[in-house]
Write a protein that holds these residues in place. Sequence first.
Motif, short mmCIF file in Angstrom:
data_model
loop_
_atom_site.label_atom_id
_atom_site.label_comp_id
_atom_site.label_asym_id
_atom_site.label_seq_id
_atom_site.Cartn_x
_atom_site.Cartn_y
_atom_site.Cartn_z
N VAL A 144 -2.18 45.04 89.75
CA VAL A 144 -2.99 44.47 90.84
C VAL A 144 -2.85 42.94 90.77
N PHE B 58 -2.27 48.35 86.49
CA PHE B 58 -1.77 48.88 87.76
C PHE B 58 -1.11 47.79 88.60
N ALA C 213 -12.48 53.07 81.96
CA ALA C 213 -12.22 51.89 82.79
C ALA C 213 -12.34 52.19 84.28
N LEU C 214 -13.46 52.79 84.66
CA LEU C 214 -13.70 53.06 86.09
C LEU C 214 -14.55 51.93 86.67
N LEU C 215 -14.28 51.57 87.90
CA LEU C 215 -15.09 50.56 88.57
C LEU C 215 -16.42 51.21 88.96
N PRO C 216 -17.54 50.78 88.36
CA PRO C 216 -18.79 51.52 88.56
C PRO C 216 -19.32 51.45 89.98
N TRP C 217 -18.85 50.46 90.77
CA TRP C 217 -19.35 50.33 92.14
C TRP C 217 -18.52 51.15 93.13
N MET D 231 -7.40 47.23 83.06
CA MET D 231 -7.06 48.38 83.89
C MET D 231 -6.35 47.90 85.16
N ASP E 230 -12.22 54.18 77.26
CA ASP E 230 -13.56 54.15 77.87
C ASP E 230 -13.48 54.36 79.38
N TRP F 105 -25.03 50.91 92.51
CA TRP F 105 -24.12 51.62 91.58
C TRP F 105 -24.58 51.53 90.13
N ARG F 106 -25.56 50.65 89.86
CA ARG F 106 -25.95 50.48 88.44
C ARG F 106 -26.82 51.65 87.96
N PHE G 5 -7.96 52.85 94.18
CA PHE G 5 -7.79 51.47 93.73
C PHE G 5 -6.38 51.24 93.19
N ARG H 118 -6.44 58.99 88.49
CA ARG H 118 -5.98 57.66 88.92
C ARG H 118 -4.58 57.39 88.39
N LEU I 191 -20.49 58.55 92.39
CA LEU I 191 -20.28 57.32 91.63
C LEU I 191 -20.07 57.68 90.15
N PRO J 89 -17.31 41.61 92.12
CA PRO J 89 -18.33 42.68 92.14
C PRO J 89 -18.96 42.90 90.77
N LYS K 177 -21.50 56.73 87.54
CA LYS K 177 -22.74 56.94 86.77
C LYS K 177 -23.29 58.35 86.95
N THR L 97 -12.05 45.53 79.79
CA THR L 97 -11.23 46.73 79.99
C THR L 97 -10.98 46.98 81.48
N LEU L 98 -11.94 46.56 82.35
CA LEU L 98 -11.72 46.72 83.79
C LEU L 98 -10.60 45.80 84.27
#
Lengths: 251, 260
Positions: B170, B168, A81-85, B164, A79, B259-260, A94, A142, A126, B182, A128, B160-161
């Motif tokens: 982190v 890496f 796994a991107l940071l949406p912000w 992720m 899916d 961002w939403r 990142f 990435r 972004l 966030p 989205k 999943t974030l």
Amino acid sequence: MRLIVEHVSHGYGSLEVLDDISLTVEEGEILAVIGPSGCGKSTLLGILGGLLEASRGRILTDGAVPSGSLNPITYIFQDFALLPWHSVAANVGFALEHHRLDAYERKGRVDEVLAMTGLLDFATALPKQLSGGMRQRVGIARALAVKPAILLLDEPLSALDAQTRELLIEEFLALWLAHRTTAVYVTHNLDEALRLADRICVLSRRPGRIREIVAVDAARSERGMAALAPLRERLWRLIQEEARAADREHV
Amino acid sequence: MSEPLRFRGGGFVIGPKPISSCLGGLAVIAIWQAVSSAGWVSPIFLPSPAGIARALGEMALSGQLWRHLGASLQRILLGFALGSAAGLALGLALGLLSHARAAGLPIVSALFPIPKIALLPLFILWFGIGEPSKVATIALGVFFPMAIATYSGVDQVPRTLIRMAQSFDVPTHAIVAKVILPGALPGILAGVRISASIALILVVAAEMIGAEFGIGAFILTAGNLMRTEDLLAGVCLLSILGLAVGFLVSLAERRLLSWR
């Protein structure tokens, strides 16, 4: 770098998911892992990536980490796994944030992989604002930014439509041919496995055991449908057998 | 025989109507004013909008408005800051730590429904009749919704974030700061919105029980003296304060959650 899997089993409570998996992923090859739904493909990948702890058995890496590799074993997610912000560039960056790179070097790496994946013009977008295919390109960029020695791909194209999948297979192959990074490619799509893999590992129904590991001998440029039809038929029978048995057991 | 296809997909679409939204409010005020001016209702029972505006103007000129507003704002800000900081910390712990969740969630669930104003007499006993008891009531009222909003915000961050970030390598503190916080921000800001309204209710209630200054004290005094114009001027102030808080939270949402 090689990846050696020795007698790995895994369960969640009383549910056995993987049973005595042993295999070696050779340096510079793509090993595809296929099998019926719920056979433990993604669990196996999680264990290979150090994100899940196997109940039994062990995983070894063999060979030196290539110079410049910041994250030798790197995951690409189903899916994305991107940071949406974060913007595209920040998502790629990142993966580099926690390594000792100066700002110039970091930006250089980000720009390099964005150029490789055709995303340079979308660096400030972004997630989205991107299509599914573009989002997965960011996921690939990435992963490439950390210069992995082993790539673990967890059904990376399954969330995409057929056309986008086709485009991304071609792009992924071109990128892979340039780097020849060792890769484990989990998929439920037999055609994807046949197009990409050097060898295909077929897992049985749950608990996943290795049914067979089959080499795909044809060169990647000569993998037309006709050339691979007998192999496809054989693999499909194996998966079909397992999936039908799994369905009967489920009832 | 050919005939044009009948369109049948109309209606059921809600769109913005800015003129209607202005007219609605103005119409209510106009009718209210007309009823008052016609003398159909005694100004003691329902003062006219013009009378309320006059009372507000007089309050502003005499300096009363700023004194009462200042006292209330000071209590709200202090109580909100203390309660929300503590709620945020507890919510993070409930969201991130299995032991904290197992031990803390039943306690939070049991204490959350208690109307916090019921504890004011106890706080007066503990902290005295002065500011600390009022601030403590507001802080406690804000604390629980903030804790629950933060906890559910953290819980809703896609796993999943986190995986992720782990893939890496982190570090954990950076995962909390750069992925979980966030990701939980929509939930946290929803908590801020609810908590701010609760703080507003509690400050008025606390000031009605024992305060010389503050909007609650002003409204209570005006009510006791049958000065209903002043009473409703105080209520208007509360409404403006509520709208201002809502506007600030919406502004924060627009800026932080674009961002939403």
